[in-house]
Design an enzyme around this catalytic site. Structure first.
Site, short mmCIF file in Angstrom:
data_model
loop_
_atom_site.label_atom_id
_atom_site.label_comp_id
_atom_site.label_asym_id
_atom_site.label_seq_id
_atom_site.Cartn_x
_atom_site.Cartn_y
_atom_site.Cartn_z
N GLN A 1 -41.60 0.87 -19.20
CA GLN A 1 -41.74 0.25 -20.51
C GLN A 1 -40.43 0.25 -21.28
O GLN A 1 -40.11 -0.72 -21.97
CB GLN A 1 -42.82 0.99 -21.31
CG GLN A 1 -44.24 0.76 -20.82
CD GLN A 1 -44.72 -0.67 -21.00
OE1 GLN A 1 -44.29 -1.39 -21.90
NE2 GLN A 1 -45.62 -1.10 -20.13
N SER B 1 -30.58 6.23 -15.27
CA SER B 1 -30.83 4.91 -15.85
C SER B 1 -29.67 4.41 -16.71
O SER B 1 -29.67 3.26 -17.15
CB SER B 1 -32.09 4.95 -16.72
OG SER B 1 -33.22 5.30 -15.96
N HIS C 1 -48.38 4.51 -25.90
CA HIS C 1 -49.65 5.12 -25.46
C HIS C 1 -49.90 6.29 -26.40
O HIS C 1 -48.98 7.01 -26.77
CB HIS C 1 -49.52 5.58 -24.01
CG HIS C 1 -50.78 6.19 -23.43
ND1 HIS C 1 -52.04 5.72 -23.72
CD2 HIS C 1 -50.95 7.23 -22.58
CE1 HIS C 1 -52.94 6.44 -23.04
NE2 HIS C 1 -52.30 7.37 -22.35
N GLY D 1 -44.16 -2.57 -17.38
CA GLY D 1 -42.95 -3.00 -18.06
C GLY D 1 -42.24 -4.17 -17.41
O GLY D 1 -41.73 -5.07 -18.09
N GLU E 1 -58.43 3.61 -16.34
CA GLU E 1 -57.63 4.01 -15.19
C GLU E 1 -58.46 4.82 -14.19
O GLU E 1 -58.42 4.58 -12.98
CB GLU E 1 -56.45 4.88 -15.66
CG GLU E 1 -55.39 4.12 -16.42
CD GLU E 1 -54.37 5.05 -17.06
OE1 GLU E 1 -53.36 4.54 -17.58
OE2 GLU E 1 -54.59 6.29 -17.05
#
Length: 333
Positions: free
Chosen positions: A25, A50, A105, A131, A192
């Site tokens: 995301q 990242s 979330h 995402g 889920e």
């Protein structure tokens, strides 16, 4: 009828938005906001793998505490199981007075693991897609639907800020459905567990195992119980139950209506209610976070057990998908 918003004032995002995390995301939110003209800085831990990807995408990157300082809005988009730690160590001590906080979330806020001070707007903007899909559709001029919620309205404009953020990441192009942190968290966990990532794969696995145990070729079982599932889901997605039943044969529809209630019967529904009760009471979250604190031994065991159960269907699937590529196998394109 649910309240669905499609508009928001991007001018409300007139300061820096710190996006903490650059995973599934995080990368989509940061890039979409940046492309929408918002001043974005990405907050990452020292040594994050990242960092190069974010910098290569043209984004400014700082360590989390530095990114948070002075930001108008802080998007907490690191994984759920590390959010509380990152919040306590890097975010809360560095939040500017009156800064807003956004989550994708509600898990940590709803169950009290993160409790922002009263002077901060606490909002949620939750795209209903992974995402990479949020980014892909935005770039293509479309968007994904999203949810918006306000947990704490310190300024009186928390909802307006959430809508601005939702428009900035592209969800306003489709619609932002107004909800609450509790409703989003509990329904998301239930979906889920009982349907999307728990129920459907377990049903597919059980069907595959039943056919193989009865002597049918594993490849036939795979085609019938897994491969064709996408075709049915696509029909349901496109036009609902009526369209799906219109599209399949009369024999398939007859079997659907006759046998479906035998498979998903009152016993299944009762177990679904029990699962939902565990989620709503906080029992699931307590178990989840206790396992995480212990080094995730239960998660490791469950993952290994799941891999063992799926060994045969995974083997067959890999072989069949290799025959002509995924597109050819699924009969699309």
């Amino acid at each position: 009828m649910a309240t669905i918003h499609r508009n928001g004032d991007l001018d409300l995002l007139d300061g820096t938005v710190a996006v903490v995390g650059f995973g599934s995301q995080g990368h989509a939110h940061a890039l979409n906001l940046h492309d929408s003209g918002v001043d974005v800085v990405v907050g990452l831990r020292a040594g994050s793998g990242s960092r190069a990807a974010a910098e290569d995408a043209g984004l400014e990157v700082r360590e989390i505490a530095d990114a948070v300082r002075g930001a108008q809005l802080v998007a907490v988009l690191v994984p759920d199981h590390v959010q509380a730690e990152v919040w306590e160590r890097d975010i809360a001590p560095n939040l500017a007075p009156g800064a807003a906080v956004v989550f994708a979330h509600g898990l940590n806020v709803h169950f009290g693991r993160i409790v922002p001070d009263a002077g901060h707007d606490v909002i949620m903007v939750a795209p209903k897609a992974p995402g990479h899909r949020v980014r892909e559709l935005y770039v293509g001029g479309a968007g994904t639907p999203g949810l918006v919620a306000v947990h704490q309205d310190a300024t009186g404009r928390a909802l307006a800020l959430a809508l601005a953020y939702g428009v900035g990441i592209g969800c306003g192009r489709v619609g932002l459905l107004e909800t609450t942190f509790a409703e989003e968290t509990e329904s998301d966990l239930f979906g889920e567990q009982a349907v999307l990532c728990g129920g459907v794969p377990a049903l597919v696995q059980a069907g595959f195992d039943t056919l193989v145990e009865a002597g049918y070729q594993p490849e036939i079982a795979y085609y019938e119980c897994l491969n064709e599932l996408k075709l049915i889901v696509d029909l349901l997605y496109q036009g609902g139950y009526e369209y799906m039943r219109y599209s399949v044969s009369d024999v398939a529809e007859y079997g659907d209506l006759l046998v479906g209630p035998r498979i998903v019967d009152d016993g299944v529904r009762q177990r679904m209610r029990e699962v939902l009760a565990e989620i709503r009471s906080g029992a699931f979250a307590e178990t989840l976070f206790a396992d995480d604190a212990a080094g995730r031994p239960s998660f490791a065991r469950l993952r290994a057990d799941g891999a063992a159960r799926a060994e045969e269907i995974e083997r067959v699937g890999k072989e069949l998908r290799t025959l002509a590529g995924v597109e050819g196998l699924l009969g699309v394109g």
